[in-house]
Motif scaffolding. Sequence first.
Motif, mmCIF file in Angstrom:
data_model
loop_
_atom_site.group_PDB
_atom_site.id
_atom_site.type_symbol
_atom_site.label_atom_id
_atom_site.label_comp_id
_atom_site.label_asym_id
_atom_site.label_seq_id
_atom_site.Cartn_x
_atom_site.Cartn_y
_atom_site.Cartn_z
ATOM 1 N N MET A 1 -18.637 -15.027 2.511
ATOM 2 C CA MET A 1 -18.343 -15.287 1.103
ATOM 3 C C MET A 1 -19.633 -15.321 0.291
ATOM 4 O O MET A 1 -20.547 -16.046 0.632
ATOM 5 C CB MET A 1 -17.613 -16.624 0.973
ATOM 6 N N LYS A 2 -19.676 -14.545 -0.759
ATOM 7 C CA LYS A 2 -20.864 -14.515 -1.614
ATOM 8 C C LYS A 2 -20.628 -15.392 -2.845
ATOM 9 O O LYS A 2 -19.526 -15.446 -3.371
ATOM 10 C CB LYS A 2 -21.140 -13.084 -2.092
ATOM 11 N N PRO A 42 -11.572 -15.996 -0.354
ATOM 12 C CA PRO A 42 -12.199 -15.023 -1.257
ATOM 13 C C PRO A 42 -13.453 -14.431 -0.610
ATOM 14 O O PRO A 42 -14.125 -15.092 0.177
ATOM 15 C CB PRO A 42 -12.557 -15.848 -2.489
ATOM 16 N N THR A 43 -13.745 -13.178 -0.951
ATOM 17 C CA THR A 43 -14.991 -12.579 -0.472
ATOM 18 C C THR A 43 -16.143 -12.941 -1.400
ATOM 19 O O THR A 43 -17.293 -12.960 -0.994
ATOM 20 C CB THR A 43 -14.874 -11.046 -0.426
ATOM 21 N N HIS A 44 -15.802 -13.217 -2.666
ATOM 22 C CA HIS A 44 -16.827 -13.555 -3.652
ATOM 23 C C HIS A 44 -16.334 -14.695 -4.536
ATOM 24 O O HIS A 44 -15.192 -14.670 -4.975
ATOM 25 C CB HIS A 44 -17.135 -12.359 -4.561
ATOM 26 N N LEU A 45 -17.219 -15.640 -4.784
ATOM 27 C CA LEU A 45 -16.933 -16.631 -5.820
ATOM 28 C C LEU A 45 -17.797 -16.269 -7.011
ATOM 29 O O LEU A 45 -19.014 -16.070 -6.870
ATOM 30 C CB LEU A 45 -17.299 -18.045 -5.355
ATOM 31 N N ILE A 46 -17.172 -16.154 -8.157
ATOM 32 C CA ILE A 46 -17.922 -15.800 -9.360
ATOM 33 C C ILE A 46 -17.973 -17.031 -10.253
ATOM 34 O O ILE A 46 -16.972 -17.426 -10.858
ATOM 35 C CB ILE A 46 -17.241 -14.633 -10.099
ATOM 36 N N MET C 1 -13.208 -11.794 10.450
ATOM 37 C CA MET C 1 -13.862 -13.043 10.041
ATOM 38 C C MET C 1 -14.772 -13.593 11.142
ATOM 39 O O MET C 1 -14.982 -14.785 11.241
ATOM 40 C CB MET C 1 -12.827 -14.096 9.672
ATOM 41 N N THR C 2 -15.266 -12.701 12.010
ATOM 42 C CA THR C 2 -16.157 -13.213 13.043
ATOM 43 C C THR C 2 -17.573 -13.398 12.501
ATOM 44 O O THR C 2 -18.417 -13.947 13.163
ATOM 45 C CB THR C 2 -16.195 -12.269 14.261
ATOM 46 N N GLU C 3 -17.799 -12.947 11.279
ATOM 47 C CA GLU C 3 -19.088 -13.180 10.627
ATOM 48 C C GLU C 3 -19.206 -14.640 10.239
ATOM 49 O O GLU C 3 -18.241 -15.271 9.869
ATOM 50 C CB GLU C 3 -19.160 -12.346 9.337
ATOM 51 N N ARG C 4 -20.414 -15.118 10.297
ATOM 52 C CA ARG C 4 -20.623 -16.442 9.712
ATOM 53 C C ARG C 4 -20.693 -16.280 8.202
ATOM 54 O O ARG C 4 -21.136 -15.251 7.713
ATOM 55 C CB ARG C 4 -21.952 -17.014 10.177
ATOM 56 N N THR C 5 -20.289 -17.322 7.485
ATOM 57 C CA THR C 5 -20.382 -17.203 6.035
ATOM 58 C C THR C 5 -21.838 -17.092 5.639
ATOM 59 O O THR C 5 -22.732 -17.590 6.304
ATOM 60 C CB THR C 5 -19.781 -18.429 5.319
ATOM 61 N N GLU C 6 -21.979 -16.449 4.522
ATOM 62 C CA GLU C 6 -23.305 -16.150 4.014
ATOM 63 C C GLU C 6 -24.110 -17.405 3.685
ATOM 64 O O GLU C 6 -23.560 -18.413 3.266
ATOM 65 C CB GLU C 6 -23.091 -15.377 2.728
ATOM 66 N N SER C 7 -25.403 -17.304 3.825
ATOM 67 C CA SER C 7 -26.274 -18.398 3.395
ATOM 68 C C SER C 7 -26.972 -18.001 2.110
ATOM 69 O O SER C 7 -27.042 -16.826 1.761
ATOM 70 C CB SER C 7 -27.322 -18.701 4.457
ATOM 71 N N ASP C 22 -31.325 -23.865 2.598
ATOM 72 C CA ASP C 22 -30.689 -22.589 2.820
ATOM 73 C C ASP C 22 -29.277 -22.954 3.278
ATOM 74 O O ASP C 22 -29.093 -23.384 4.408
ATOM 75 C CB ASP C 22 -31.456 -21.865 3.936
ATOM 76 N N VAL C 23 -28.312 -22.849 2.386
ATOM 77 C CA VAL C 23 -26.985 -23.377 2.742
ATOM 78 C C VAL C 23 -25.951 -22.263 2.831
ATOM 79 O O VAL C 23 -26.093 -21.210 2.216
ATOM 80 C CB VAL C 23 -26.482 -24.405 1.698
ATOM 81 N N ARG C 24 -24.915 -22.530 3.613
ATOM 82 C CA ARG C 24 -23.762 -21.643 3.610
ATOM 83 C C ARG C 24 -23.143 -21.718 2.227
ATOM 84 O O ARG C 24 -23.134 -22.783 1.598
ATOM 85 C CB ARG C 24 -22.701 -22.101 4.627
ATOM 86 N N THR C 25 -22.596 -20.623 1.758
ATOM 87 C CA THR C 25 -22.025 -20.659 0.413
ATOM 88 C C THR C 25 -20.799 -21.554 0.352
ATOM 89 O O THR C 25 -20.447 -22.044 -0.713
ATOM 90 C CB THR C 25 -21.636 -19.244 -0.048
ATOM 91 N N ASP C 26 -20.160 -21.786 1.501
ATOM 92 C CA ASP C 26 -18.981 -22.666 1.455
ATOM 93 C C ASP C 26 -19.330 -24.100 1.852
ATOM 94 O O ASP C 26 -18.453 -24.912 2.088
ATOM 95 C CB ASP C 26 -17.856 -22.116 2.341
ATOM 96 N N GLU C 27 -20.600 -24.405 1.917
ATOM 97 C CA GLU C 27 -21.000 -25.756 2.304
ATOM 98 C C GLU C 27 -20.847 -26.706 1.110
ATOM 99 O O GLU C 27 -21.292 -26.399 0.001
ATOM 100 C CB GLU C 27 -22.453 -25.732 2.785
ATOM 101 N N THR C 28 -20.236 -27.849 1.355
ATOM 102 C CA THR C 28 -20.091 -28.795 0.257
ATOM 103 C C THR C 28 -21.362 -29.629 0.122
ATOM 104 O O THR C 28 -22.130 -29.786 1.079
ATOM 105 C CB THR C 28 -18.913 -29.759 0.488
ATOM 106 N N LEU C 29 -21.542 -30.162 -1.065
ATOM 107 C CA LEU C 29 -22.694 -31.025 -1.296
ATOM 108 C C LEU C 29 -22.623 -32.236 -0.361
ATOM 109 O O LEU C 29 -23.648 -32.738 0.106
ATOM 110 C CB LEU C 29 -22.721 -31.464 -2.768
ATOM 111 N N LEU C 30 -21.413 -32.684 -0.074
ATOM 112 C CA LEU C 30 -21.233 -33.798 0.861
ATOM 113 C C LEU C 30 -21.852 -33.463 2.218
ATOM 114 O O LEU C 30 -22.604 -34.251 2.790
ATOM 115 C CB LEU C 30 -19.734 -34.100 1.014
ATOM 116 N N GLU C 31 -21.556 -32.253 2.715
ATOM 117 C CA GLU C 31 -22.123 -31.854 4.011
ATOM 118 C C GLU C 31 -23.641 -31.765 3.935
ATOM 119 O O GLU C 31 -24.351 -32.193 4.842
ATOM 120 C CB GLU C 31 -21.570 -30.485 4.434
#
Lengths: 287, 763, 174
Positions: A1-2, A42-46, C1-7, C22-31
């Motif tokens: 996800m970007k 989603p693949t992208h969050l805008i 979805m075997t990729e890790r989410t982007e950092s 350097d965080v995962r884009t789906d990482e919450t501020l809590l984490e």
Amino acid sequence: MKFLRPETLGEAAALAREHEDAKFISGGTAVVLMLQQRLIFPTHLISLTGVTDVPGWREVRRTETGLRIGGGVLLSAVARSAHVRELAPSLASAAGVVGNARIRNQATTGGNVAESDYASDPPSVLVSLGATVEVDDGTAARIVPAAEMFTDFFTTDLRTGEVVTAVHVPAAGPGSHASYTKFCSRSAEDRPCVGVATAARLQDGVLASLEVVLGAVAAIPQRWPEVTRAALGRPLDEQVAQEVAEEYAMLVDPIDDHRGSAWYRREMVRVQVRRSLLELAGDGGAA
Amino acid sequence: MSPALNPGAAPLSRRAVGDAVDRVRGTFTFAVDRRIEGTLHAVAVRSVAPHGRITSIDAADALAVPGVVAVIDGSHVAADDGISPWYGENRADQPVLAIGKVRYVGEPVALVIADSRATAEAAAAQVWVDIEELPHVVDPVLAGAPDAPQLHDEWPNNDSGTWTLVHGDAERAMATAAHVHTATYTSPAQNHVPMEPHSATGAWLPDGSLEVWTGTQSPYVVRQRLATMFRLDPDRVRVRGDSLGGAFGSKIDLRLEGLVALASRAVGAPVRMELRRDEVFQSASKHAATVTMTTGVDEDGLLVARIIDIVWNSGAYALQTPRSSRTGMIRSPGPYRIPHVLARSVARYTNTVPTGPFRGAMTGQVCWAHESAADEIAAELGVDPVEWRRRNLLRDGDAFATGDVMHEMHYVDLLTAVDDALTADAPPTSSTRTRTRRRGRGVAAVLKTTRTPTRSEAQVQVDAEGQVAVRTSAVEMGQGAAASLAEMAARRLDMPAEDVSVSWPDTGWTPFDQTTSSSRTTFATGLAVERAASDLRACIAQQVAQPWGITPDQVVHRDGCVSSPGDPAQRMTYADVVRSSGAGELVGTGRYETPPGAGRLDPETSQGNVSVHFHQGVVGVEVEVDTETGRVHVLRAHGATYAGRLIDAERARKQIEGGMLFGLGQAVMEETLYEAGQMINPNLSDYQIPSLLDVPLTSSTVLSDADPDAEPHGIGESTVPPMAPAVANAVHDAVGVRIRDLPVTAEKVLRALREKQADDRKN
Amino acid sequence: MTERTESRPVEVAVDGRTRAFDVRTDETLLETLRDRCGTTSVRYCCGIGVCGTCTVLLDGDAVSSCLLLTVMAEGRQVTTPQGLAATSCSAISSAQQAFVDAGAFQCSYCIPGMALAAQAAIDRDPEASVDHLVDELAGNLCRCGSYPQVREALERLVSGPTDDTATTPEEVHQ
Ligand SMILES: Cc1cc2nc3c(=O)[nH]c(=O)nc-3n(C[C@H](O)[C@H](O)[C@H](O)COP(=O)(O)OP(=O)(O)OC[C@H]3O[C@@H](n4cnc5c(N)ncnc54)[C@H](O)[C@@H]3O)c2cc1C
Ligand code: FES
Ligand code: FES
């Protein structure tokens, strides 16, 4: 996800069109929740928070006809805004009872509209006030009446790439009264079991206009103009309140969820519509 | 980061009194804050079927996720000779990971172990589990039917515990009663909702021993279970605990400890697990129960007989149910003098989340019945419900349903305190009625036995720096156990409690304690600590008495110093005493054990000495009911309990009033719901707990015994169970409808009001 | 979805100090706060914005860090309960002091978030009433039932410091 953070509306819209599974994100209270629960992929969050070219994006402005609330305005700011409290007090109170203080500090006006959550407070108020939603996809803008914006559970009239840039609320004229009642069936912190937004204008002691809109009882805000029209020309009294409440309770086809069965919701529509209208009457509307 | 695993390290300890600043700033740490360097993370793959046979588990996709180290499932466990995977307090019916079969939605089926929790979480979604579904059952009454789906081949009829209590001849006496009342009361499954989720880290040390850090209420029980599971001598298992951010019974017995030990064994590194909220919901539940109660009274309204039938829902596995269902049954007659009692209790397996103790364990369900019944009976007799209770409540010398002859009974005083508080400053109900809002009051009383037999051990020591440390395996979880234990030791040693540190539980160092539950800590562990402190005091006196030429009992203790009464020059700090003794530290030991025979009951009749103490609680509430919406607002609540010797009034107040607020949620809003065998509200949006805006004004009364040698009584649970019936009784008082099915939701009240209006119209 | 989410690299000011992650884009501020910064005062409970144990201030306003991606906090000021008083000379803030004085805790898991929310509310509106503060804190849940003492803390906060029980820095244990 970007995670993308465009600086212009045009860029944001273009990105949304380019990536099929992209999603706009503003406050993120709905988007992040769904990400966490693996309901969306989603693949992208805008992100819309970096957009700088939407005039009044984060401002509440007075206009000739009333108010323009930018899509990026936080619900807590809507609740606190002196302009909103003066010109659209029922919207201020609805924004002030959404979720909890933290949600209101994070959630945006645009996000709230675009989410079209059935268990939400502001949408029914926007409909009751005859608000319009300004949407823009970077190439063209259009105005959608709030009453046409919400089309189904979590579904709106927005097209791919369209951003909610603002909400326009006509100013309450002389003799106008409006209210929002959030009825919770469990904890005080619950989402609404039934929401009732009312707006009335009285002239010479009788109703010149009346809107009653139900929230949280069905996929989208519910109203029956033929019922409220029948009340015009009459004083806003106990009998009118009772009649409108009865009609609404009969006409509504309520959902069933943790906050109440369809039976209970119908009963609450009857009670809360009557109480809301009487509150309006008490507010100065009584003949 | 905390110290890496260090087998030699002494237990961690902290000052228990004066930690307010850390607690408010958030630098006070909990079990979930414990991080150990080099740890991998495990996430469970859970069953999505309520009942079924596992036909295949395909972990290939998960294993292909970068960062994933291993995936293990029940087949690995079953094939490992070093593991005996089945556990349970009374019967080993629960596998650490599902083996061959799943029995509830949420049951751990496999573990994904990876370098981060997020990776493990993502990969867990890619373990493909095929389950051939079997018919399921979620209702314990239906689970008893002959053709019901069977959960465990070894335990026919889904029976997870059948008991009876026979006191006198209830059936015969019932026939002679002037008035008989019968009704059925149901209470649903509910969740403890500890704010802190469960967490644990397990590691195998090079010497083959096992070490587990865990947020548990019962370190020694966990040690025993792990020793059995991994076929180790208990000394080779070290269980280290920490403070808990609430537990309420959800962190008793084995929770994550078996899983992290298993995972660590598979990968040869420490492995940590922490539950998401939905997993907390899927890990433990309160027993749903259906209680049918038939009560006979004489012309004066005095109880003559009671017959009680209870069906408990034990969930998919038994855990403590075979024992605790009996405990609940024993409490079911209530705190009343009843010459003849017959109680029958059966617990049944169903395809729902396994159950466990729940603050006021197994008592809320039966108290809901006997206290609702109390008001119904009083109403039928035309007697005030407070007055009816006053006549029938247990007093000293009365026999309880187990045959115990009661002592230290304070029910009548507690009831009076509650009644006075409720009537004191409120106008009479009638004058406060408006068209749609009606007020009413209700009371309820409870009797709870404490864990008997039981045993606790403690050490209190002072070192050459004069540092005094209490070592026990009691767990601090918000009830103030650590502070109470520090104060109890400090008083015996005549020193400030602020200077006493208290250990975290660590079975490698801290002495045996059965469990931190059942409101037993201040009492059982506390008495052990006092004895250990007295032992240390005597030991210190011994050290100085001879050189000073006095007897040990002449030695004066004050402010952490000893002195000789006649000679001001003879004065030493405790530190000096230790140094002059030549020993590195002086240690006092103490233990508390219930008397021999206590808790032993006849297997058929449940007669005997059931408990060393009887926890007594009375709650009264005032509610306002909106007659058009059915919404119930509890306006105020007063709780009263008997504390024996009171250790700290402020903490007692928080326990009593906090207990009522805990009970409030169960009374009016909490319920875990199932659809198609699946819990449908495992989150705090769909399952609601009370907020600051929902709570009433609270107040409390603590009766205590001023005798310094009196035993302290547990008080942490006595106001939880009565809350629900007090509310239902108040609702009845306000609007005349009786709700017999918890929770008392707005919708139920409104329906009942409508039915009543229809009935009233007919008559 | 075997990729890790982007950092993605981000800079966030946590308690007055700029931190680069350097965080995962789906990482919450809590984490991020718990797992990368070792912040113990920000806590997980519901994960859906309901309970408030994960409360932080974002540019001074209370938000749920479980509903905020760390990438969304780029360039913003995050204040945690334990960092609240870091920039002043006293060890704890006035709201925190009110909670200490009221003995407003049992297990205390929920308390740092509550005191932080109370501080933000009173800082925004120094004339705020107790009822207003109760509304602001109603979304901070407490399972131990410390609510009566929380209310008392809010009353103390509104009426201002009454005595000399102010805590000295020495009493703070890290
Ligand atoms: C714990 C909790 C309690 C809640 N309680 C209530 C309640 O009581 N009453 C109530 O009314 N609501 C409640 N809500 C819902 C809340 O109001 C919405 O989540 C919020 O308004 C969404 O706004 P946002 O800015 O956070 O949107 P986001 O989460 O950022 O986005 C929501 C949706 O809108 C889209 N979007 C965002 N901004 C725009 C834009 N400007 N133009 C076009 N599309 C956009 C996104 O792509 C997404 O689909 C609650 C939510 C939570 C988490
Ligand atoms: S964990 Fe964020 S609000 Fe509950
Ligand atoms: S003090 Fe334990 S959750 Fe609030």
